[in-house]
Every structure is written in C-alpha cells, then in structure tokens.
Design a protein around this motif. Sequence first.
Motif, PDB file in Angstrom:
ATOM      1  N   ASP A 441       0.839  -1.190   0.153  1.00  0.00           N
ATOM      2  CA  ASP A 441      -0.105   0.089  -0.076  1.00  0.00           C
ATOM      3  C   ASP A 441       0.973   1.252   0.044  1.00  0.00           C
ATOM      4  O   ASP A 441       0.587   2.217  -0.433  1.00  0.00           O
ATOM      5  CB  ASP A 441      -0.939   0.029   1.156  1.00  0.00           C
ATOM      6  N   GLN A 445       0.510   4.144  -3.197  1.00  0.00           N
ATOM      7  CA  GLN A 445       0.111   5.508  -2.927  1.00  0.00           C
ATOM      8  C   GLN A 445       0.861   6.497  -3.615  1.00  0.00           C
ATOM      9  O   GLN A 445       0.422   7.570  -4.016  1.00  0.00           O
ATOM     10  CB  GLN A 445       0.236   5.675  -1.351  1.00  0.00           C
ATOM     11  N   ASN A 467      -2.563  -4.469   2.055  1.00  0.00           N
ATOM     12  CA  ASN A 467      -2.721  -3.353   3.111  1.00  0.00           C
ATOM     13  C   ASN A 467      -2.328  -3.624   4.473  1.00  0.00           C
ATOM     14  O   ASN A 467      -2.918  -4.425   5.075  1.00  0.00           O
ATOM     15  CB  ASN A 467      -4.167  -2.796   2.865  1.00  0.00           C
ATOM     16  N   ASN A 468      -1.200  -2.936   4.950  1.00  0.00           N
ATOM     17  CA  ASN A 468      -0.668  -3.414   6.067  1.00  0.00           C
ATOM     18  C   ASN A 468      -0.553  -1.863   7.062  1.00  0.00           C
ATOM     19  O   ASN A 468      -0.289  -1.692   8.069  1.00  0.00           O
ATOM     20  CB  ASN A 468       0.647  -3.939   6.390  1.00  0.00           C
ATOM     21  N   GLY A 469      -1.039  -0.791   6.123  1.00  0.00           N
ATOM     22  CA  GLY A 469      -1.135   0.631   6.973  1.00  0.00           C
ATOM     23  C   GLY A 469       0.201   1.105   7.075  1.00  0.00           C
ATOM     24  O   GLY A 469       0.388   2.316   7.811  1.00  0.00           O
ATOM     25  N   ASN A 486       4.052   5.283   9.273  1.00  0.00           N
ATOM     26  CA  ASN A 486       2.548   5.148   9.073  1.00  0.00           C
ATOM     27  C   ASN A 486       1.924   5.989   7.933  1.00  0.00           C
ATOM     28  O   ASN A 486       2.595   6.727   7.276  1.00  0.00           O
ATOM     29  CB  ASN A 486       1.910   5.726  10.204  1.00  0.00           C
ATOM     30  N   GLN A 489      -4.626   6.373   5.527  1.00  0.00           N
ATOM     31  CA  GLN A 489      -5.607   5.405   5.367  1.00  0.00           C
ATOM     32  C   GLN A 489      -6.617   5.485   4.335  1.00  0.00           C
ATOM     33  O   GLN A 489      -7.663   6.402   4.382  1.00  0.00           O
ATOM     34  CB  GLN A 489      -6.506   5.100   6.822  1.00  0.00           C
ATOM     35  N   TRP A 490      -6.247   4.759   3.174  1.00  0.00           N
ATOM     36  CA  TRP A 490      -7.023   4.816   1.993  1.00  0.00           C
ATOM     37  C   TRP A 490      -8.197   3.717   1.935  1.00  0.00           C
ATOM     38  O   TRP A 490      -7.869   2.714   2.459  1.00  0.00           O
ATOM     39  CB  TRP A 490      -6.268   4.811   0.793  1.00  0.00           C
ATOM     40  N   ASN A 491      -9.149   4.110   1.303  1.00  0.00           N
ATOM     41  CA  ASN A 491     -10.142   2.837   1.097  1.00  0.00           C
ATOM     42  C   ASN A 491      -9.809   2.204  -0.609  1.00  0.00           C
ATOM     43  O   ASN A 491     -10.218   2.752  -1.509  1.00  0.00           O
ATOM     44  CB  ASN A 491     -11.572   3.353   1.100  1.00  0.00           C
ATOM     45  N   TYR A 492      -8.748   1.435  -0.462  1.00  0.00           N
ATOM     46  CA  TYR A 492      -8.126   1.125  -1.722  1.00  0.00           C
ATOM     47  C   TYR A 492      -9.112   0.512  -2.818  1.00  0.00           C
ATOM     48  O   TYR A 492      -9.155   0.672  -4.121  1.00  0.00           O
ATOM     49  CB  TYR A 492      -6.734   0.002  -1.471  1.00  0.00           C
ATOM     50  N   GLU A 532      -7.847  -5.551  -2.704  1.00  0.00           N
ATOM     51  CA  GLU A 532      -7.178  -5.233  -1.444  1.00  0.00           C
ATOM     52  C   GLU A 532      -6.902  -6.333  -0.438  1.00  0.00           C
ATOM     53  O   GLU A 532      -8.069  -6.890   0.014  1.00  0.00           O
ATOM     54  CB  GLU A 532      -7.932  -4.003  -0.717  1.00  0.00           C
ATOM     55  N   MET A 534      -5.989  -7.527   3.241  1.00  0.00           N
ATOM     56  CA  MET A 534      -5.277  -7.041   4.802  1.00  0.00           C
ATOM     57  C   MET A 534      -4.290  -7.925   4.950  1.00  0.00           C
ATOM     58  O   MET A 534      -4.260  -9.082   5.179  1.00  0.00           O
ATOM     59  CB  MET A 534      -6.526  -6.898   5.545  1.00  0.00           C
TER      60      MET A 534
END
Length: 561
Positions: A441, A445, A467-469, A486, A489-492, A532, A534
């Motif tokens: 992720d 970005q 996505n691990n943030g 860090n 935080q997107w809504n991929y 996506e 997690m």
Amino acid sequence: MASNAPTVAEYVVNRLADLGIDRVFGVPGDYSFPFDDAIESCDRVEWIVCANELNAAYAADGYARIQGAAILSTTYGVGELSAINGVMGAKAQRLPIFHIVGAPSTQIQRQGLITHHTLGDGVYNNFRYLSEAACCVSAYLTPDNAIAEMERVIREALRLSAPAYITVPMDLAKMPVIGKPIKGALLANIERASSDPASLEAAIDFIITKIAASKTIVALPTQLLARYGTISSAVEFLNKSKIPFATSPMDKGTLSEAHPSYLGIYNGAGSSPSQVKEMVEGADLVLDIGGIIFEDFNTTFWSDTIASAKQLTIGDQFVRMGSTIFTGVAMEDVLQGVTQKIQARAQSNPLNPAITPAITKPSDPTTSANFYPRLHALLKSGDVLVVETGTCVLYTTPMRLPDGVGFQTQTLWGSIGWATPAAEGICMANTKGRTILVTGDGSHQLTANEIGVMGRYGIKPIIFVLNNGIYGVENVLSEMGPSYDNLAQWNYAQIPGAMGCNTWFTARVSTVAELDAAIEKANTSDCASYIEVMIPAAESQPLPEAVQNQIYKTNIPGRSA
C-alpha cells in the motif's frame, strides 16, 4: 514550395515505430506539440497519456522489458525533470527508452525571451545536461541532421541497451527533414553489436578450455540476456551442456524455472533453497552470463563469497576471468560459438523442493503466509508477475515459477511506486497472457493515479494491493519502527471506481474465505481485477541492530554497541 518530406517530429516518431514500438507513453506539453501531433497522426503507434511524467517513465520501463524498447514523450523542463527518476531507473536496469523532448523555438532562444518552464535566466540548455545524464546517448535534432542523428541514437541505445535523449526546438520540429528518409528494421532483426573474429575465436577457446578443466560448474544467467534478445541462445547452451544454473533475485524469471537444470535463487546467505549457496560458491567454475550485479539486496547484504578466480563473465561485449579479458566480442556470438564446441556434461541433479501449502481455515485472517501460496497457485504460462520493491519481493523471490511465467521487479534502482505504472506498460506489451501486479500500500500510494489510465485504455491486469497501513519495508529496515512509516488510510478497493474503471472487479478481503473467493473471481473474470488484501502490520518488524549495521555500515569502529 511545399515539401513532401516528413517533418522532423514526424520522422522521429515513424523511425522509432520501425523498431516495432506501438505505444508512446507520456504527457502532452506545449513545446512538444509537434511531437504530440505526430504521435496522434501516426497509425503505427498509440498515444498513452499517463497521469504524470514519472508514471509515464515507469510505464515505458515496463513496456521495454517485454517489447525490447519504448518511447517516452515529455515537454521541456518541467516534464522531462518529472520523468528523470524513471528514466534513470531504466538506465540502471539496462532498458532502451527513447525520451523525446520538445524545446522552446530557436526564435525564442535567439531573442533571449524569458518564457515559462525556465528559470527566468535566459538559459535554455541547462535541463538538457540533466536529462542526458540519465541516458547513454543524446541528440539535438535539426532538419539537416535528423536522419543521420537518429541512426546514431538508435544504434547506440541498442548497442548499450540504455535510454536515449532526443530534443528538438519547437520550430525546427515542424520543418521537413533534409535528405532521404530511412526505413528501419524491426528490433528483433537488428544486430546489437558485432564481434572481432580473432577475439571471438580466442574467447570461445578460452571458455571451452576452462569448462573442460572444471569438475563442477554452475551458470548464473542474468537479465541482460533478455535485454539483448539472447535468451534462446542461452537456453540452447544450457540444453546442450547440461550445466545447472541459478539466478539472482534481480535476474529471476529470465529463464524458465521449470527447466530441468534450474537450481533456484542465488542470493548469498538468503539463497533459496539454502543449498544453492554452497553449490554456486563451491563450484570449480561459475559461468556468469551477462554480468551479475553484486548489489546489497541481490546478495543478502553482500554475503556472497564467489571467488573472483573462479568467476568467468560473458558480458555484453566482453569476456573476463581474473586478469584475462577479451573485448570486441558480442554475448550472443560467444554463446553460439561455445554451444557449437561444447561437449555435454553429466546430467545435473537440480533441487526440486516440494511446496507445502499452509493449513488454513476459511475464517483465518489474511496474512503473507496464506496469501503467497495462493498467488503461486494462480500463475499459469503466459503470465507476467510484477512485484513492487518492498517486503513482497522477499516472499516472491523464493517462489518457483511455472513454465512460461515471467517475473519483473526493480531490485537495483528500487524506486517505490515503480510497479503500478510499470505493470501498465507490461500489460500493454504482454500479448501472451495476463499481467499480475503485487504491490504494498505504501508504494501504491505514490502512483495509484495511473489506475485511471489503465481503465481509459481498457487493459485488464490483476492487481493485489497488500494493505498493512505502513511502509512495511521501511519499517523492517528502520531501527525502531518509527511513526513516520505510518500511512494515510485509504479505501483502496474504491479507487478503481472513483477513477472511472466501472467494469473492474474490486474487493477488500480480510479472511482466507474472502481471499479464495476473490481470486476465483479474478481467475475467471474477463475484466480487470483489483483486490485489497489486509495484512497485519505486525509482520514488518525492525531488523536487529547488528543487521542494520551490516546493511548501512553506520557503526563507529572500536566502539561497542
């Protein structure tokens, strides 16, 4: 009197199209309008208007890995400088990209007018030197030199397998070329370099002698085989000689990993299977075909110990072992000559470790441990797996690829964000199968705006965003896992729809059952897929201080930790 000759811009575009390049990646810009129009009017190329110039350079990089060469078009100053990181990465990875740049007209320059995209100092060539530094050859075209200069630029870019920089003032780009235009050949039909006959014969005899005198031999073929179109010659050599081979992470997928002589990945202490390190470093002779790069990530932080006295390198235009060097010899000529003379050796016994899938329950949360085996099961002949710089490389490098599956990453340059636009270029060039992208992720970005471009041009990749943030690989490489790793935080899974990719299959998965269902849908769907996945941030733990020092050499000698 009107001329029937093509303009300089038209000639450049058509001459490069002769090579078989059918896409031009870039961003239109006013000083490049003659090129933009020439691209638009050429029925042999398609304009791929990217989200920005950096993305365009990355996409051209990806396209060139499959097609053999690419075209990048940007405007003067702001455009070419935005692209320069991607072009420099292509130089590091030995990819011929023809970067064409329109410049202010000679009328503006001769009058010393202050114009936009400049520093306001009346200097018009200061950006040119920066762009030239990212390339192996450059040309400033005019109507009377365009034909001859294009031949020089094409020859050198292909001989050295590196980017070329072509710039033309706007008014000159609109003028007809002077002289008879040249019709070129397809890239596959062009001889990159010629060999001196005497040097070639001596080099071949030297190699044959060293092979005959060695009891154990391991070959290390590199990605340069793909860059110079010599994969078939290398395979013929390996088939006849029966010499086992391994590849470094940077060179993974260059040759089929289903080949009966394939051993695995040589990566110093991180070799996979682990026995590969001993087999390579313990061999009497290591045949380095192309020139392995002993970079930190390519050797698990310089843990390789191949003795230089045992390493025989067949380079792009040289052969070297110790202090013995043969120059003026092309790699393909050497491989073909050695293949003709070599005698088959005893059949090797390559390592074929069994793949044991992790035991999971449908309700288990998604992790790297249960994602990557499923990714491996998804692959089939014709696919190209594109892997972003980051922790995903650590999981995919040991993965043994099925026959006919390609693998692309950017081990040396390591510019995060490369993989998303590169997958676009690869997908447009890959006519044999699917393009499957795995990206973290954090990297995604940087260049996710290229998703809209993929939708615009109707390509159909399969994309996994892990996505691990956090910037996972940065967290691993940092000393204490700081907060600056860090991410926003997107809504991929909503990105494709927001960018107009309304026919794409999208999903956000957090359990094994959801992952299996999403992969099944992507595997059977006729549209692009964007999944996506997690992944727990806790997977990315900082390396111990001793390992940090091994990587970065930051300790003070004589001082205890």
